[in-house]
Design a protein around this motif. Structure first.
Motif, PDB file in Angstrom:
ATOM      1  N   CYS A   1       0.897  -1.386   0.099  1.00 51.71           N
ATOM      2  CA  CYS A   1      -0.156  -0.109  -0.011  1.00 51.71           C
ATOM      3  C   CYS A   1       0.837   1.397  -0.067  1.00 51.71           C
ATOM      4  O   CYS A   1       1.898   1.367   0.632  1.00 51.71           O
ATOM      5  N   THR A   2       0.252   2.124  -0.644  1.00 54.40           N
ATOM      6  CA  THR A   2       0.806   3.718  -0.668  1.00 54.40           C
ATOM      7  C   THR A   2       0.702   4.200   1.088  1.00 54.40           C
ATOM      8  O   THR A   2      -0.354   3.451   1.740  1.00 54.40           O
ATOM      9  N   THR A   3       1.124   5.195   1.330  1.00 52.49           N
ATOM     10  CA  THR A   3       0.818   5.703   2.803  1.00 52.49           C
ATOM     11  C   THR A   3      -0.838   6.417   2.561  1.00 52.49           C
ATOM     12  O   THR A   3      -1.414   5.781   3.524  1.00 52.49           O
ATOM     13  N   ALA A   4      -1.115   6.753   1.444  1.00 50.05           N
ATOM     14  CA  ALA A   4      -2.566   7.188   1.429  1.00 50.05           C
ATOM     15  C   ALA A   4      -3.415   5.997   1.834  1.00 50.05           C
ATOM     16  O   ALA A   4      -4.443   5.911   2.473  1.00 50.05           O
ATOM     17  N   GLU A   5      -3.441   4.834   1.043  1.00 48.11           N
ATOM     18  CA  GLU A   5      -4.077   3.692   1.199  1.00 48.11           C
ATOM     19  C   GLU A   5      -3.986   3.147   2.696  1.00 48.11           C
ATOM     20  O   GLU A   5      -4.983   2.450   3.128  1.00 48.11           O
ATOM     21  N   ALA A   6      -2.602   3.241   3.287  1.00 43.55           N
ATOM     22  CA  ALA A   6      -2.673   2.486   4.526  1.00 43.55           C
ATOM     23  C   ALA A   6      -3.523   3.377   5.527  1.00 43.55           C
ATOM     24  O   ALA A   6      -4.078   2.826   6.279  1.00 43.55           O
ATOM     25  N   VAL A   7      -3.306   4.849   5.195  1.00 44.82           N
ATOM     26  CA  VAL A   7      -4.269   5.535   6.145  1.00 44.82           C
ATOM     27  C   VAL A   7      -5.671   5.409   5.960  1.00 44.82           C
ATOM     28  O   VAL A   7      -6.615   5.197   6.776  1.00 44.82           O
ATOM     29  N   ASP A   8      -6.175   5.234   4.845  1.00 42.95           N
ATOM     30  CA  ASP A   8      -7.451   4.830   4.525  1.00 42.95           C
ATOM     31  C   ASP A   8      -7.689   3.599   5.043  1.00 42.95           C
ATOM     32  O   ASP A   8      -9.067   3.662   5.542  1.00 42.95           O
ATOM     33  N   GLY A   9      -7.140   2.619   4.981  1.00 40.63           N
ATOM     34  CA  GLY A   9      -7.229   1.387   5.731  1.00 40.63           C
ATOM     35  C   GLY A   9      -7.465   1.393   7.166  1.00 40.63           C
ATOM     36  O   GLY A   9      -8.387   0.754   7.625  1.00 40.63           O
ATOM     37  N   CYS A  10      -6.889   1.899   7.752  1.00 40.64           N
ATOM     38  CA  CYS A  10      -6.616   2.443   9.288  1.00 40.64           C
ATOM     39  C   CYS A  10      -8.245   2.993   9.457  1.00 40.64           C
ATOM     40  O   CYS A  10      -8.882   2.549  10.481  1.00 40.64           O
TER      41      CYS A  10
END
Lengths: 275, 275
Positions: free
Chosen positions: A17-26
């Protein structure tokens, strides 16, 4: 009982994941904190990453990683220490309370383990005032002895605490990472001794057989041999009440759908760490 | 300076050889002692192996191995302890001063590491009088923490000494194996503490990268990261003046001509261990 309110996703766990995707996932999974890595953060820039995380309402539990400063004095060592200063700047901008340090192994061609270990303390001495100015704590991570030669010459929690104790507690703390320390017969007394020196608590499981690449040997909690609840209770009793990061390096985990990984992670965290 | 007079070939180092071939190899290379393994000894029978070694004028430095007694009470545990008694009988007949103990990992499905470790002490208590009757010392081997889950829950020399100290020194000693303990920040003080509890000193190197099968990760001295001479000096200073066994599990070493392996071993032993 500890619930999901202390859970943090170390972004290495969803490595694709990109950082943005990881943040969204959280946000989607209700995970309130994230442990960031420098490389994916650099891809979008530190400022943008800081904004992303803040706007999502997440805490940053740590920045990984500094360290790799066991080499002898010279240009390579100077470059390593400069890079650690940049990492501290980034941690401050991201709002990370600590910078996790993987100290490095034996320098190329060297068999002098005591000298490499002494250079870790020297590096801490050089970096601690700089860290203090930025309000970021250096978090010394003892690594499993399987990595002693090539990755981290700090091999036990006791050794890490002894090194950290040369400095103010606000400047140098230690990491308790279950994967690295679970085997240690001195673990429980050393967690108690570490006390509020504990700057970060990371969880992942020890699985067997180890995969061919030992760097990818970490398992999802419950898939391996670690009993998490007593470790979490010991870390709590020592006075650490911060975030609990799940950090998993594992090719199978990385190949799966990241949202599925996060759901599994939340469920396993509740069952094994909180339990 | 220590010379070849204390060198012992652990027969695992020439894994393709029969016991007779290993004995012949020692004689040819001027190696005065041999560490035996039960499996190849059983192939020709204990009595025949004892005669072979004695007629060749070799000392037996150890018998490998007993242990694997971390399982809960029940028929499996009883069978394991009975097998250890047979191993002690064999060690006595072979003239081995000690039986090396690889204690075993976590029992299948268990995550209770403290309980597994306690059962090691219980097994020693049961076996020590039997060992004493046969004039064989139990040699508790701390194993590298990479094996804690599946092979040996005794992970540090300090832990081994603490367990051994519950028994008379003549009955229970410890093994110092460089591969297993080289990384330990407490190693030198623990060697001093072990003193004459040291029942066996084994050498092989820690190589990187580890091969896919971590059981075969041992290298010939000089091929890896271990500084041997200070370790040998510390073991000497602690009061151990017995044989120094070279024990190497390594697919590349096993594939080579055994006589060439022995010649390399003698040369490397002189250069790294004696040096």
């Amino acid at each position: 009982m500890t619930g999901i309110e202390r859970l943090s996703l170390n972004q290495k766990t969803v490595n694709r994941c990109t950082t943005a995707e990881a943040v969204d996932g959280c946000v989607r999974a209700g995970i309130p904190a994230i442990g960031l890595w420098r490389e994916p953060v650099h891809e979008i820039g530190v400022r943008r990453a800081a904004t992303l995380v803040r706007d999502a309402g997440l805490r940053v539990s740590s920045l990984c990683r500094g360290g790799f400063f066991t080499v002898e004095e010279g240009p390579h060592r100077r470059a390593a220490l400069d890079d650690n200063r940049r990492a501290l700047d980034e941690a401050a901008e991201l709002g990370a309370p600590c910078l996790v340090l993987v100290v490095g192994g034996l320098p190329e061609g060297s068999r002098d383990l005591p000298a490499a270990r002494e250079r870790v303390v020297e590096a801490l001495a050089e970096l601690a005032p700089y860290a203090a100015e930025r309000g970021v704590r250096l978090a010394l991570e003892p690594m499993h002895p399987v990595y002693c030669a090539d990755r981290g010459v700090v091999s036990t929690l006791g050794q890490a605490v002894t090194a950290a104790e040369r400095f103010p507690a606000a400047q140098v703390g230690v990491v308790v990472d279950t994967f690295h320390v679970w085997w240690d017969p001195e673990l429980f007394p050393q967690i108690a001794r570490a006390g509020t020196r504990i700057a970060s608590f990371q969880v992942s499981d020890w699985i067997t057989p180890l995969p061919a690449d030992v760097l990818l040997g970490r398992g999802m909690m419950g898939d391996g041999h670690v009993e998490f609840a007593p470790l979490r209770a010991a870390v709590d009793a020592a006075g650490y009440h911060g975030d609990i990061e799940v950090e998993i390096f594992n090719a199978d985990v990385w190949a799966r759908d990241p949202n599925e990984v996060l759901d599994t992670m939340v469920a396993r965290y509740r069952a094994t760490v909180c339990g």
